[in-house]
Design an enzyme around this catalytic site. Structure first.
Site: not given
Length: 392
Positions: A56, A58, A142, A180, A218, A292
């Site tokens: 995960h 970004h 996602k 999420h 997460h 994350d």
């Protein structure tokens, strides 16, 4: 083989080779379930583990992508790349284009592999899922409930009413759904949104589509731990971040408001942190590394309405090692960082190794770039585990 020479940015995850290798400064007994090779020398304790992956991540785009990708690529072999750009990555064609941008930004000689994802919307079509699977570069979809976090405004507003045909096609294509897990109802307390999501969305989803592979991203609560453990192994799993293992919600206010500890889902009570630590250090295959890591320029964090996200790539491995050491579970670190993720996704494990040495190093207070600064997790602190370069 990676040949970049970032130093404190050598954050990565671990995994265990067929032989769990530990080096100590003097004779010691190591309690590990798998075979242990113990070497005695004047060197500090050192772990040799299979190269980890980040499930995960970004990376953003543009200048920010170029700035942060070396930190992740230095030790991680692969990473699941989040699609919440502006505009979001909603099509296979966009995912392929974004992947090329990432590859172009990598340090010279890096063999880091980005695993792309699609951003689920109310209008995503089942055919797009087929195209994604056929592309060979998209590995998951996602789910962002609309308004749940950074750049989620175009997310899903009605999962069962508008996305069910897409979810059914994902079952047929064996395409995981990454979730999420928070509701966005303003009447629900921010600290309760994960639990309410489990009760009202995720549990009904699993009951309706039991063959759908789901990763709860997460996780932050004991409720999430209990839910994942109650589900069928191999179909529901969870990623866990360094910050949710190391920090509780008091960390947001220690010595004043701490914007660089603010993320979504928000940090929770200590009882929840302890439950997550117990789960990941237990050796369960249901939990695996997902940082994350979410970079923002300093001024976008330190302002009247700061962005959510913790930039942890430079320190992730060091923090994970600390948590497992404190739990007396260093022998289980490798599975969490290097085995459970690829096993869930049906991908081969990495074959190269990294090392973690028990030696102190100081985290930079910030990283400076032409566009500004990024403040990492544990900025200015001294950490006890130092990731070292890859070995064949």
């Amino acid at each position: 083989m990676l040949k970049t020479s970032f130093f404190p940015c050598k954050a990565s995850a671990l995994g265990a080779p067929s032989v769990f290798s530990i080096k100590l400064s003097s004779t010691a007994l190591v309690n590990a379930k798998r075979p242990v090779r113990l070497r005695v020398s004047r060197a500090k304790m050192e772990l040799s583990i299979t190269r980890p992956d980040d499930w995960h991540l970004h990376l953003r785009d543009g200048e920010l992508l170029e700035a942060v990708v070396p930190h992740s690529s230095h030790h991680f072999g692969r990473a699941i790349i989040m699609p919440n750009l502006k505009p979001p990555v909603t099509t296979t064609a966009a995912a392929v284009s974004y992947r090329q941008s990432i590859l172009k930004a990598l340090p010279e000689n890096s063999d880091f592999t980005p695993l792309m994802t699609l951003y689920l919307t109310d209008t995503t079509s089942p055919n797009e899922i087929k195209l994604a699977r056929e592309s060979g570069v998209v590995f998951a979809v996602k789910l962002y409930p609309a308004g749940a976090t950074t750049n989620s405004q175009e997310g899903v507003t009605d999962l069962f009413g508008k996305c069910l045909p897409v979810l059914e096609e994902m079952v047929q294509q064996n395409m995981p759904l990454l979730v999420h897990g928070e509701v966005t109802d303003p009447d629900v307390d921010v600290f309760d949104r994960e639990k309410v999501f489990i009760d009202t969305v995720l549990s009904p989803l699993i009951q309706k589509l039991p063959q759908l592979k789901v990763v709860m991203e997460h996780i932050t609560t004991k409720d999430a731990v209990n839910f994942v453990q109650s589900c069928r192994e191999g179909f529901v799993a969870a990623t866990v971040t360094p910050q949710h293992l190391a920090l509780n919600r008091n960390s947001l206010f220690k010595g004043g408001l701490q914007p660089h500890s603010y993320c979504l889902p928000v940090l929770k009570r200590e009882i929840h942190r302890q439950a997550i630590v117990s789960a990941v250090t237990s050796g369960s295959k249901r939990f695996f590394l997902g940082t994350d890591s979410a970079p923002h320029e300093r001024t976008k964090k330190e302002c009247s309405c700061g962005c959510a996200g913790v930039y942890n790539s430079p320190v992730a491995l060091s923090v994970y090692a600390k948590i497992f050491e404190e739990a007396g579970a260093l022998d289980k670190l490798e599975a969490f960082t290097s085995f459970n993720g690829p096993d869930f996704y049906g991908l081969p494990r990495n074959t190269s190794k990294i090392k973690l040495r028990k030696t102190q190093w100081k985290v930079p207070s910030s990283f400076s770039f032409k566009f500004g600064e990024i403040v990492p997790m544990s900025a200015g602190e001294t950490l006890d585990w130092l990731p070292l370069p890859l070995s064949p």
